[in-house]
Design an enzyme around this catalytic site. Structure first.
Site, short mmCIF file in Angstrom:
data_model
loop_
_atom_site.label_atom_id
_atom_site.label_comp_id
_atom_site.label_asym_id
_atom_site.label_seq_id
_atom_site.Cartn_x
_atom_site.Cartn_y
_atom_site.Cartn_z
CB CYS A 170 -0.92 0.02 1.22
SG CYS A 170 -1.69 -1.56 1.55
CG HIS A 221 -2.30 3.97 5.15
ND1 HIS A 221 -2.04 3.92 3.79
CD2 HIS A 221 -2.43 2.68 5.55
CE1 HIS A 221 -2.03 2.66 3.40
NE2 HIS A 221 -2.27 1.88 4.44
CD GLU A 253 -2.68 7.27 9.18
OE1 GLU A 253 -2.20 8.05 8.33
OE2 GLU A 253 -3.57 6.43 8.91
CE LYS A 300 -5.78 3.70 1.80
NZ LYS A 300 -4.96 4.89 2.16
CG HIS A 335 -6.51 0.32 0.68
ND1 HIS A 335 -5.45 0.67 -0.14
CD2 HIS A 335 -5.95 -0.04 1.88
CE1 HIS A 335 -4.32 0.52 0.52
NE2 HIS A 335 -4.60 0.11 1.75
CG PHE A 373 -0.38 -5.73 4.81
CD1 PHE A 373 -0.79 -5.17 6.00
CD2 PHE A 373 -1.31 -6.47 4.08
CE1 PHE A 373 -2.08 -5.34 6.47
CE2 PHE A 373 -2.61 -6.65 4.54
CZ PHE A 373 -2.99 -6.07 5.73
#
Length: 401
Positions: free
Chosen positions: A161, A293, A304, A325, A330, A389
């Protein structure tokens, strides 16, 4: 060290097939997430996504081109054309000093899905002869380089991502160092197919109901598709040709958690945010907006929020934070590039894209997340966060110029 600016932007995503339409949708807080229309949907548990509607590939590309272009490559080429047009470039003056870096996590995932279906479901013994050139992760970057005769550095970045932010940040560093005069950079993704979604279902991070970043009711991410491409060049180059400047990239940082393969790290995210500020010589109290994010998963949003507080200190109470998002989904390796558009809107138009679907505040995410409706604000510095990830973190800092 060269100063680096953005002079062109292009996008294809579920909100719109261009930048003006995307920014309009962001201002309106419009949601591009809805029911999916793909083969074998009945075999999936997750049946929603931010799918691009009205995409007529045959009207945009020749039959020969479509034999070479996976869906993610098509998105990249259309976005690249829009970016180059906005930058006022029909060609580049010095091809040897221009290049292209694109981010993607799945590459030609649609091609992989189709090939597996051909072999395993249909029982055929042959696949399309250009399966490999279509599925390889560097396909979008390669075709962009060939379209625009970019003979400098050209490659793809795959950091899940964070891929787009890494791509844009590396392009920024190349221009800043003098290695390149200009670059196309961004990301593109298309994994809304049975194979792609079935794999994601196994992680149990997908929502069946919708994307609600930072809300107490959040229950996972919703996948989208699309991407964005930007023209980056030195400030000197942009001024020499009297180009319109959308923003300056003034800082970049990338860190690795070196920890868990899927769980985010507070320390790693904090170091990435702090690093971008340090790289640009930016005081925390100058940051007005952060495009988070903000995936809508329990762990990401909580971590976050804490990282923003850790990196910004008292300024965290005053900075505007939103996750787009919830609107465009996403888009994995392409998502960071789409989110840079929200930063450009904040800097140039003074409009902060909202975090839609924010129904119930979460005390663990106690930031001003611009809930549900866009807000007007004068912003000089914006950050774009990407935490992936594998513990891959990349943060861009952009400045109004």
């Amino acid at each position: 060290m060269q100063r680096v600016v953005i002079t062109g932007a292009g996008t294809v995503n579920a909100l719109a097939l261009d930048v003006p339409g995307t920014l309009r949708a962001m201002r309106e807080g419009r949601c591009g997430i809805g029911p999916l229309y793909i083969p074998d949907l009945d075999r999936l548990q997750v049946r929603i996504g931010a799918q691009i509607k009205g995409w007529d590939a045959e009207a945009r590309f020749s039959r020969a081109q479509l034999g070479l272009y996976d869906r993610f490559t098509q998105f990249a080429l259309v976005a690249g054309q829009e970016a180059m047009s906005q930058a006022g470039l029909r060609s580049v003056s010095n091809p040897l000093k221009w290049g292209c870096i694109m981010g993607t996590a799945g590459g030609g995932n649609s091609t992989v899905n189709d090939a597996f279906h051909t072999v395993f479901a249909e029982g055929k013994s042959r696949v399309h002869p250009f399966t490999v050139p279509r599925l390889m992760n560097n396909a979008a970057a390669s075709h962009l380089s060939m379209t625009w005769n970019l003979q400098g550095p050209c490659f793809s970045v795959a950091t899940a991502c964070a891929s787009s932010n890494h791509a844009i940040g590396l392009a920024y560093q190349m221009i800043r160092s003098g290695m390149a005069e200009g670059m196309l950079a961004g990301g593109s993704e298309s994994m809304l197919n049975f194979g792609g979604l079935k794999a994601w279902e196994g992680l149990r991070v997908m929502s069946r109901t919708g994307c609600r970043p930072f809300a107490k009711s959040r229950d996972g991410m919703v996948q989208g598709e699309g991407g964005a491409v930007f023209v980056l060049e030195s400030l000197e180059s942009a001024k020499a040709r009297d180009a319109s400047i959308l923003a300056e990239i003034c800082g970049f940082s990338m860190t690795s958690d070196a920890g868990d393969i899927v769980m985010p790290s507070l320390e790693g995210a904090t170091r990435a945010i702090s690093g971008a500020l340090a790289d640009g010589g930016i005081a925390a109290d100058r940051v007005g907006y952060i495009n988070a994010h903000g995936t809508g998963t329990a762990a990401n949003d909580r971590t976050e929020s804490a990282a923003i507080r850790s990196a910004l200190g008292a300024q965290a109470d005053h900075v505007l934070v939103s996750s787009t998002k919830a609107m465009h989904g996403h888009c994995i390796g392409g998502t960071g590039a789409i989110e840079v558009l929200a930063c450009l809107m904040a800097l140039n138009e003074g409009v902060i894209a909202p975090t839609i679907n924010h129904d119930t505040p979460d005390p663990d995410c106690d930031l001003d997340v611009v809930p549900n409706e866009a807000r007007e604000a004068s912003i000089d510095i914006a950050l774009s966060n990407a935490f992936a990830f594998g513990g891959m973190n990349a943060v861009l800092a952009l400045k109004r110029i």
